[in-house]
Scaffold this active site. Sequence first.
Site, PDB file in Angstrom:
ATOM      1  N   HIS A 264      55.672  24.047  60.918  1.00 43.12           N
ATOM      2  CA  HIS A 264      56.691  23.464  61.775  1.00 43.12           C
ATOM      3  C   HIS A 264      56.435  21.961  61.894  1.00 43.12           C
ATOM      4  O   HIS A 264      57.275  21.210  62.363  1.00 43.12           O
ATOM      5  CB  HIS A 264      56.689  24.117  63.156  1.00 43.12           C
ATOM      6  CG  HIS A 264      57.866  23.747  63.995  1.00 43.12           C
ATOM      7  ND1 HIS A 264      57.833  22.718  64.909  1.00 43.12           N
ATOM      8  CD2 HIS A 264      59.127  24.250  64.041  1.00 43.12           C
ATOM      9  CE1 HIS A 264      59.022  22.622  65.506  1.00 43.12           C
ATOM     10  NE2 HIS A 264      59.822  23.527  64.996  1.00 43.12           N
TER      11      HIS A 264
ATOM     12  N   HIS B  92      65.705  16.103  69.916  1.00 45.64           N
ATOM     13  CA  HIS B  92      64.704  16.826  69.131  1.00 45.64           C
ATOM     14  C   HIS B  92      63.300  16.241  69.262  1.00 45.64           C
ATOM     15  O   HIS B  92      62.333  16.815  68.771  1.00 45.64           O
ATOM     16  CB  HIS B  92      65.141  16.818  67.655  1.00 45.64           C
ATOM     17  CG  HIS B  92      64.502  17.864  66.820  1.00 45.64           C
ATOM     18  ND1 HIS B  92      63.644  17.563  65.773  1.00 45.64           N
ATOM     19  CD2 HIS B  92      64.578  19.218  66.855  1.00 45.64           C
ATOM     20  CE1 HIS B  92      63.233  18.684  65.203  1.00 45.64           C
ATOM     21  NE2 HIS B  92      63.782  19.702  65.846  1.00 45.64           N
TER      22      HIS B  92
ATOM     23  N   LYS C 166      56.194  18.148  60.658  1.00 42.47           N
ATOM     24  CA  LYS C 166      57.046  17.352  59.780  1.00 42.47           C
ATOM     25  C   LYS C 166      56.289  16.093  59.380  1.00 42.47           C
ATOM     26  O   LYS C 166      55.828  15.339  60.253  1.00 42.47           O
ATOM     27  CB  LYS C 166      58.350  16.936  60.471  1.00 42.47           C
ATOM     28  CG  LYS C 166      59.332  18.082  60.709  1.00 42.47           C
ATOM     29  CD  LYS C 166      59.135  18.687  62.042  1.00 42.47           C
ATOM     30  CE  LYS C 166      60.275  19.667  62.359  1.00 42.47           C
ATOM     31  NZ  LYS C 166      59.866  20.704  63.307  1.00 42.47           N
TER      32      LYS C 166
ATOM     33  N   LYS D  69      59.595  15.176  70.369  1.00 44.27           N
ATOM     34  CA  LYS D  69      58.525  15.943  71.003  1.00 44.27           C
ATOM     35  C   LYS D  69      57.401  14.993  71.384  1.00 44.27           C
ATOM     36  O   LYS D  69      56.646  14.525  70.532  1.00 44.27           O
ATOM     37  CB  LYS D  69      58.046  17.037  70.060  1.00 44.27           C
ATOM     38  CG  LYS D  69      59.158  18.058  69.746  1.00 44.27           C
ATOM     39  CD  LYS D  69      58.851  18.922  68.570  1.00 44.27           C
ATOM     40  CE  LYS D  69      59.976  19.924  68.339  1.00 44.27           C
ATOM     41  NZ  LYS D  69      61.259  19.263  67.995  1.00 44.27           N
TER      42      LYS D  69
END
Length: 664
Positions: free
Chosen positions: A513, A284, A515, A286
Amino acid sequence: MAQPKIGYLISLNEMLEEDPSVPQIPVFRGLNFIGRNSVSVPEKRLSRKHLTLTASPNGSANLVVEGTNPVVINSGNIRKKLYSRENGSISSGDVIELIPGHYFFKYVTLSGSDDGREAGEGDALGRKRLRQTSEANVSERNSKILELEKKGRVEASNLMSGNAGSSLSKRDSNEEAIGHFCVSDDKLPLTFRLLSVRGLPQWANTFCVSIKDVIQGNILFAVLSNYMVDIDWLLAACPLLAKIPQVLVVHGEGDGTLDHMKRNKPASWVLHKPPLPISFGTHHSKAMLLVYPQGVRIIIHTANLIYVDWNNKSQGLWMQDFPWKERNKPSKGCAFENDLIDYLTALKWPEFSLNLPTLGSFTINSSFFKKFDYRDAEVRLIASVPGYHTGVNLKKWGHMKLRDVLQECTFDPEFQKSPLVYQFSSLGSLDEKWMAELASSMSSGLSEDKTPLGPGEPLIIWPTVEDVRCSLEGYAAGNAIPSPLKNVEKAFLKKYWAKWKASHTGRCRAMPHIKTFARYNGQKLAWFLLTSANLSKAAWGALQRNNSQLMIRSYELGVLFLPFKRCSSGFSCTTTGNTAQVNCESSKNSIPQKAELVTLNWQRSTNTVSSYDEVIKLPVPYELPPQPYSSEDVPWSWDRRYNKKDVYGQVWPRHVQLYSNQDS
């Protein structure tokens, strides 16, 4: 005699900037018919007589929807949707969406529209006055910008964010705080930036970035780390990627999407999906690692490599450039380097050889990235790696890593027992025991008198059903907030829910989106974490075996901002002549200076003297303190049926296209 012109409808693109390729639509005093013919597009949703505008001599106008599809009026911060036969009023500066989310037109009145002149004369004079006013304001603004730049003052950004002809006093309120946000290049690593969002006013995208803003320059080798990768969109959005000699894509894709990537990737690209030893885990993280002749650029962000993530949502991105180490002067590593190499090693990509022009041949593995000097790193890395972590590895990953780093830090006494905020886009299956475990890690740290800060009460910022329904994407935005009702409806979570409010960054309707996790007191931040990790045990890990083992399912990566700064050299891989690097050599082993982390809404008190070496503003997109849910607010869950139509007239569930080639 023809009625005189009152003004124009000026076409805007999705960024709400004037589109000179589309002819302006004149608006005359009295009745005006606006429709498919006047807009000159074959769009069947636009009726030939889509709406009528009745313009009065003072420039105001009454609008009536004549067609079957709705029309939206944007007036200031108010967005009003009108259905067939409904009416509303507009004034100069208001924006009309002929179809919700499409065909934007700004209503602009002519000066002197009520002076009795013939239409042509009034039209010409009005346009001349508008042009002269605009040119005068632009000239004045540019002069002020140049003057401020010479003085090295950041306030120039306030002028740059304003539209020509608009009053700068409008930027003085916190309602548009991001319009003031701008930092010099050498201070960029101290903060992060939001991604640009289509459809927002210009001020809301001040100092924001697109993918082309970070992937640029003479890149010799790149590592792109992500969960979702739309290869067709990515190559179209950033053609430079196809020209880089070697690109390693570390991804979380599978099935048809991976097959499509393999068929359509450039020959120089290597695809790698890291091992997932525990079920229900994902890759996950990025990030981007871009290698240049001058050094390496490290980018940590929150967006999947798909169109909607880089254009429609609230996202964050941090980056810093680091020079090559001197080959004949080996230097010690640092915490940032150790954390980075440990994480890259865990990815287990197949190493390969690569000849870098003027630099020589290298084996590309995790150790390759030890060749760069990270001692000026302004953040700490907080990563998660799947596995059962024990012994010395217990505090290496996940929330235990965060706990370990915070325990080494000293914070102001004002953060004792101060609250926490959790903001993310996917909610795992949680229980109260684990929530207490996570809060314990996030409450770590010492006050200046060496006493623990003590536990902080968290709030969860989570979009409501109404937030999603009325968002820029309508219900489609909910596809990227993938939490089922069984996770959301747990009774103990009710005390945590807080609203997504983002007026000061213009992102109330740009669903998050991004976090983030933080500890705060008012507009001051003890620390702030920008990460890929959602609120789940899979991402953060869960303690097992009497707290001697941490189980993590997924790969995650984030950057932790702490109240310290180094003497950053301002080094850049894409700017020539990094002379500042020489001036900072003496500070390589210096102790970080004390800094104060604050939100964009923070204002300096005139009655206090700061003991900080620097105040660092972070563009936290949502408002602090968060506002708890009211009794009417319903948290979004994506597996429920919603029959109340969204801003596009759609209901949920519905099909959402995330990839350019949906068959992949």
